[in-house]
Design a protein around this motif. Structure first.
Motif, mmCIF file in Angstrom:
data_model
loop_
_atom_site.group_PDB
_atom_site.id
_atom_site.type_symbol
_atom_site.label_atom_id
_atom_site.label_comp_id
_atom_site.label_asym_id
_atom_site.label_seq_id
_atom_site.Cartn_x
_atom_site.Cartn_y
_atom_site.Cartn_z
ATOM 1 N N ASN A 140 0.821 -1.207 0.000
ATOM 2 C CA ASN A 140 0.000 0.000 0.000
ATOM 3 C C ASN A 140 0.856 1.259 0.000
ATOM 4 O O ASN A 140 0.536 2.252 -0.665
ATOM 5 C CB ASN A 140 -0.942 0.004 1.197
ATOM 6 C CG ASN A 140 -2.065 -1.006 1.073
ATOM 7 O OD1 ASN A 140 -2.279 -1.575 0.000
ATOM 8 N ND2 ASN A 140 -2.772 -1.242 2.159
ATOM 9 N N ARG A 141 1.945 1.220 0.758
ATOM 10 C CA ARG A 141 2.849 2.380 0.799
ATOM 11 C C ARG A 141 3.442 2.665 -0.574
ATOM 12 O O ARG A 141 3.626 3.818 -0.960
ATOM 13 C CB ARG A 141 3.960 2.157 1.829
ATOM 14 C CG ARG A 141 3.544 2.457 3.263
ATOM 15 C CD ARG A 141 4.749 2.548 4.179
ATOM 16 N NE ARG A 141 5.367 1.244 4.376
ATOM 17 C CZ ARG A 141 5.067 0.414 5.365
ATOM 18 N NH1 ARG A 141 4.123 0.743 6.241
ATOM 19 N NH2 ARG A 141 5.665 -0.747 5.486
ATOM 20 N N LYS A 142 3.742 1.608 -1.313
ATOM 21 C CA LYS A 142 4.313 1.798 -2.653
ATOM 22 C C LYS A 142 3.330 2.512 -3.579
ATOM 23 O O LYS A 142 3.735 3.334 -4.402
ATOM 24 C CB LYS A 142 4.719 0.441 -3.243
ATOM 25 C CG LYS A 142 5.951 -0.177 -2.584
ATOM 26 C CD LYS A 142 6.303 -1.509 -3.221
ATOM 27 C CE LYS A 142 7.541 -2.114 -2.571
ATOM 28 N NZ LYS A 142 7.871 -3.445 -3.161
ATOM 29 N N VAL A 143 2.060 2.187 -3.438
ATOM 30 C CA VAL A 143 1.036 2.843 -4.258
ATOM 31 C C VAL A 143 0.966 4.328 -3.922
ATOM 32 O O VAL A 143 0.932 5.190 -4.809
ATOM 33 C CB VAL A 143 -0.341 2.181 -4.027
ATOM 34 C CG1 VAL A 143 -1.438 2.971 -4.718
ATOM 35 C CG2 VAL A 143 -0.319 0.735 -4.523
ATOM 36 N N VAL A 144 0.957 4.630 -2.641
ATOM 37 C CA VAL A 144 0.892 6.028 -2.203
ATOM 38 C C VAL A 144 2.148 6.785 -2.626
ATOM 39 O O VAL A 144 2.074 7.937 -3.058
ATOM 40 C CB VAL A 144 0.686 6.104 -0.673
ATOM 41 C CG1 VAL A 144 0.772 7.553 -0.186
ATOM 42 C CG2 VAL A 144 -0.663 5.503 -0.291
ATOM 43 N N GLU A 145 3.289 6.131 -2.521
ATOM 44 C CA GLU A 145 4.542 6.790 -2.909
ATOM 45 C C GLU A 145 4.582 7.079 -4.407
ATOM 46 O O GLU A 145 5.132 8.095 -4.834
ATOM 47 C CB GLU A 145 5.744 5.937 -2.497
ATOM 48 C CG GLU A 145 6.015 5.933 -1.005
ATOM 49 C CD GLU A 145 6.139 7.344 -0.434
ATOM 50 O OE1 GLU A 145 6.885 8.161 -1.011
ATOM 51 O OE2 GLU A 145 5.470 7.636 0.576
ATOM 52 N N GLN A 146 4.015 6.187 -5.204
ATOM 53 C CA GLN A 146 3.963 6.471 -6.644
ATOM 54 C C GLN A 146 3.113 7.701 -6.920
ATOM 55 O O GLN A 146 3.487 8.569 -7.710
ATOM 56 C CB GLN A 146 3.399 5.280 -7.429
ATOM 57 C CG GLN A 146 3.449 5.523 -8.937
ATOM 58 C CD GLN A 146 2.558 4.586 -9.722
ATOM 59 O OE1 GLN A 146 1.356 4.548 -9.541
ATOM 60 N NE2 GLN A 146 3.161 3.812 -10.595
ATOM 61 N N LEU A 147 1.965 7.794 -6.256
ATOM 62 C CA LEU A 147 1.119 8.972 -6.429
ATOM 63 C C LEU A 147 1.819 10.226 -5.920
ATOM 64 O O LEU A 147 1.714 11.298 -6.527
ATOM 65 C CB LEU A 147 -0.210 8.782 -5.701
ATOM 66 C CG LEU A 147 -1.181 7.783 -6.327
ATOM 67 C CD1 LEU A 147 -2.403 7.598 -5.427
ATOM 68 C CD2 LEU A 147 -1.608 8.223 -7.723
ATOM 69 N N ARG A 148 2.551 10.101 -4.818
ATOM 70 C CA ARG A 148 3.300 11.239 -4.296
ATOM 71 C C ARG A 148 4.315 11.742 -5.335
ATOM 72 O O ARG A 148 4.466 12.948 -5.545
ATOM 73 C CB ARG A 148 4.016 10.849 -3.002
ATOM 74 C CG ARG A 148 4.614 12.054 -2.255
ATOM 75 C CD ARG A 148 5.501 11.589 -1.097
ATOM 76 N NE ARG A 148 4.813 10.658 -0.223
ATOM 77 C CZ ARG A 148 3.981 11.016 0.743
ATOM 78 N NH1 ARG A 148 3.713 12.291 0.943
ATOM 79 N NH2 ARG A 148 3.416 10.093 1.505
#
Length: 218
Positions: A140-148
């Protein structure tokens, strides 16, 4: 330990290959069973009847009905997070990358309604099993980091405004894409519009992408 022989496609052959094929077959059938009936309504006997495996074999691979359910959840979440975190988007302009994220998410939800139902069932259970999935928070963190990263590039290029929370963005994308599947029957009946009809679906997909991009635009 000796390695399993591999075929031309890189898949294990022999007993190891047969075991993996059986395991995947069980997961395929169990995914539909749990999506349709939830954890409490699904029956191992029915899953066994629809696979090449015996009830005893299912318990051998997964330990219990709850273990099988968690394995189904893990595979479902792994698949959707792989779509969410596609690293080829770094080659796209930030606005194009965001539109690709939204479009891919919309398409995945439409093509995999069983994922939506699994998520709905797990929320009915108040997330009782999601915490047992290894690595779920990291994915989940990877998904958020991509959006960031997409947002940061967009701010730098002047495409996007500052101050957007990437987790809020992820939740907005998920909500808009989820709704078209989770509520397809009630909306189609209540408003007399088949939301699965190709033209209606294509228009809704475009609208969702435009809504998200407009919200982010500078």
């Amino acid at each position: 330990m000796a390695k399993s022989p591999m075929n031309m496609q890189g898949k294990a052959t022999g007993r190891a290959g047969e075991a993996e094929e059986t395991r995947l077959n069980i997961l395929d059938v169990a995914t539909l069973e749990f999506a349709d009936k939830g954890l409490s309504g699904a029956r191992i006997d029915e899953i066994a009847d629809r696979t090449d495996a015996s009830k005893r074999m299912i318990y051998y691979y997964f330990g219990s009905k709850e273990g099988l359910y968690r394995a189904v959840l893990e595979r479902a979440y792994t698949a959707v997070r792989e779509i969410d975190a596609d690293n080829t988007r770094s080659d796209l302009a930030p606005d194009a990358a965001l539109r690709d994220v939204v479009g891919a998410t919309f398409d995945y939800h439409h093509q995999h309604p069983e994922f939506v139902r699994l998520v709905m069932n797990e929320n009915i259970l108040r997330g009782a099993h999601i915490g047992e999935i290894p690595g779920i928070r990291e994915r989940n963190r990877k998904v958020v980091e991509q959006l960031r990263a997409i947002l940061a590039r967009g701010v730098e290029s002047g495409h996007f405004r500052e101050g957007i929370d990437p987790l809020e963005l992820h939740m907005t994308i998920s909500a808009l894409c989820f709704y078209n599947v989770s509520n397809r029957y009630t909306v189609s009946y209540g408003f007399e519009r088949d939301v699965t009809a190709p033209k209606v679906l294509a228009r809704r997909r475009t609208n969702v992408i435009d809504i998200v991009e407009s919200w982010c635009r500078a």
